[in-house]
Design an enzyme around this catalytic site. Structure first.
Site, PDB file in Angstrom:
ATOM      1  N   SER A 217      76.445 -14.217 -12.732  1.00 15.78           N
ATOM      2  CA  SER A 217      76.310 -13.086 -13.655  1.00 15.78           C
ATOM      3  C   SER A 217      76.659 -11.782 -12.959  1.00 15.78           C
ATOM      4  CB  SER A 217      74.876 -13.020 -14.183  1.00 15.78           C
ATOM      5  OG  SER A 217      74.568 -14.184 -14.906  1.00 15.78           O
TER       6      SER A 217
ATOM      7  N   HIS B 141      70.882  -7.919 -17.183  1.00 17.67           N
ATOM      8  CA  HIS B 141      69.792  -8.857 -16.887  1.00 17.67           C
ATOM      9  C   HIS B 141      69.659  -9.136 -15.387  1.00 17.67           C
ATOM     10  CE1 HIS B 141      73.126 -11.897 -17.110  1.00 17.67           C
ATOM     11  NE2 HIS B 141      72.429 -12.470 -16.147  1.00 17.67           N
TER      12      HIS B 141
ATOM     13  N   ASP C 165      74.625  -6.046 -22.339  1.00 15.85           N
ATOM     14  CA  ASP C 165      74.295  -6.692 -21.055  1.00 15.85           C
ATOM     15  C   ASP C 165      75.146  -6.138 -19.916  1.00 15.85           C
ATOM     16  OD1 ASP C 165      72.834  -8.342 -19.421  1.00 15.85           O
ATOM     17  OD2 ASP C 165      74.150 -10.074 -19.695  1.00 15.85           O
TER      18      ASP C 165
END
Length: 511
Positions: free
Chosen positions: A366, A251, A286
């Protein structure tokens, strides 16, 4: 025969008559009676003027005042021989007769307003001098003034006196200087010199401390900037290979997968900026791998997530909210925590077996590193749970962060670097979480025709409760339990059908 008298009462009538009610007189408080009672000698009400009786010329009940002392009488009585003097002014002097000429007061003849006792107090010039004072001032002789040469070179002042005066002036100046220096050195002034106590030794940072681990890990963690048209984003990445391969979250770079004009930039700890290219992505877990061309990059050490236990210390390194090289510390809160989140830009849902940690993880962390107490990589930070929900929300950390285990990261990264894509084991079903009195697990909603589940005899409505040796309590856990195996593995699947427990062998396919 005598008739009874009608006016006499019958004895029976007298016996039936009620007697008078007794009078209730409460006791009188003597203290209140002394305060609120009538004065002594007063018997009637107060609405009439009480006039005591006179006996022998004296008022009964009243005592005359004693005569004044002799000293007061002597001080305030009329002087002897002044019995006929009247203190009142004569009538003719009070406007009743012709007024006599009044003599002017003394101060009016002198012409001096300062002598008038009735004059008001004001600020002004000096009093007007009298004629005699003015004459004395004009007659007083004035002496000649000394010039500077006369003072310095004699004629009026002796040289010895002048030298003595200079010596006294120098002595006074020296004494004043010494006193001023003493007061300033004594600390009475607000200004002065700063004296601080310096530490003898610096901070101790032994091997294995958080500062030591952060110093070794931070050079291998990069900040990733993505620009796609007017949009952009910031994330983190970890250098895992000397050839410039960086692992991050899908993402973080998903905006650049569909835009050929998008730019991805990796920013290192020393400020070096390098352009990056996407090697491959895995939206279902992811994960993504990008590559940068830099000489001699610092590579992180890879640990084993399978060796972790709940309570182990971990450190998160990344760029939350664009703040590069941010270090937070926490523990492993839980292991093998199935999590799921919506996919980015139409990608399939994200599902993986996560490491749960209370180390502060925020948007921008992230793709960053989660390392153990030795500084080895054990996970890639991916998701956080916020007050408003889960996933990559805009809220801050509440102590619930999730990282992808490094064992899974290495396996998927090798496939992406080798093939540019990755395949996962698949059962060929769609399921939903269910909880009932007889079963708890993942209920099959539909079965892919010709898929592994259909070939094994699994039907819609079946509730899968176990895959291999792992119990299944919900739909997310069914997905991660299947992906723990390789494509083509034969796995026993336990299920409940019509309140009956069944076990079937399924040959896993590919997604």
């Amino acid at each position: 025969m005598n008739q009874p008298n009608s006016n006499q009462e019958h004895p029976a009538a007298r016996e039936n008559r009620l007697g008078p009610r007794p009078v209730n007189r409460p006791p009188v408080d003597q203290a209140q009676a002394a305060v609120f009672g009538r004065p002594r000698g007063v018997r009637g009400s107060f609405d009439k003027l009480y006039s005591p009786e006179r006996r022998n010329g004296n008022v009964e009940g009243l005592t005359s005042a004693p005569p004044p002392p002799e000293s007061l009488v002597e001080a305030f009585r009329r002087p002897q021989g002044a019995e006929g003097v009247v203190l009142q002014r004569p009538q003719e002097g009070n406007g009743g007769g012709p007024a006599e000429e009044v003599e002017q007061p003394l101060w009016s003849r002198q012409g001096d307003p300062w002598r008038d006792p009735g004059a008001g107090a004001v600020l002004g010039g000096p009093a007007v001098p009298g004629e005699e004072d003015a004459e004395r001032d004009t007659e007083r002789p004035r002496g000649a003034l000394l010039s500077l040469p006369e003072v310095l070179f004699g004629r009026r002042v002796k040289p010895t006196a002048l030298a003595l005066l200079g010596a006294v002036a120098l002595l006074i100046g020296a004494v004043g200087g010494v006193v001023g220096w003493f007061l300033s050195s004594a600390g009475d002034s607000l200004t002065g010199e700063l004296n601080i106590a310096e530490a003898q030794a610096g901070k101790e940072r032994p091997a294995g401390s958080v500062a030591d681990i952060a110093g070794r890990v931070a050079p291998a963690v990069v900040s990733i900037e993505v620009k796609s048209g007017q949009a952009g984003g910031v994330g983190s990445g970890v250098m895992i290979d000397p050839d410039g391969y960086v692992v991050t979250n899908n993402h973080v770079v998903s905006g650049a997968t569909r835009d050929e004009q998008a730019e991805i930039t990796a920013v290192f700890i020393d400020g070096t900026r390098a352009r990056a290219e996407i090697v491959g992505t895995d939206p279902k877990t992811d994960l993504a791998v990008i590559k940068v061309n830099v000489p001699n990059p610092v590579v992180i050490e890879i640990g084993k997530s399978a060796d972790l236990a709940a309570g182990d210390s971990v450190i998160a390194v990344g760029s939350p909210f664009g703040l590069e090289n941010t270090v937070t510390e926490g523990i492993v809160s839980a292991l093998n925590r199935p999590v799921t989140a919506p996919g980015e830009n139409g990608d399939p849902p994200v599902t993986y077996d996560a490491i749960q940690t209370d180390a502060a993880i925020n948007p921008g962390n992230s793709g960053g590193a989660l390392v153990d107490a030795t500084g080895a990589l054990v996970g890639i930070n991916s998701l956080i749970r916020t007050v408003g929900g889960g996933g990559q929300g805009s809220g801050g950390s509440i102590g619930l962060g999730f990282a992808i285990p490094v064992d899974q990261v290495v396996r998927i990264s090798e496939a992406l670097i080798r093939d540019g894509e990755v395949k996962h084991a698949d059962l060929g079903v769609n399921a939903a979480s269910v909880s009932a009195n007889t079963s708890e697990g993942a209920q099959i909603r539909n079965v892919t025709a010709g898929g592994p589940a259909a070939n094994a005899g699994i039907a819609e409505g079946d509730v899968i409760t176990k895959v291999g040796d792992r119990p299944v309590r919900n739909a997310a856990e069914l997905t991660v339990a299947v992906r723990e195996h390789d494509i083509g593995d034969v796995v026993p699947v336990q299920l409940v059908r019509a309140n009956r427990k069944l076990t079937v062998d399924v040959t896993l396919g590919s997604d």
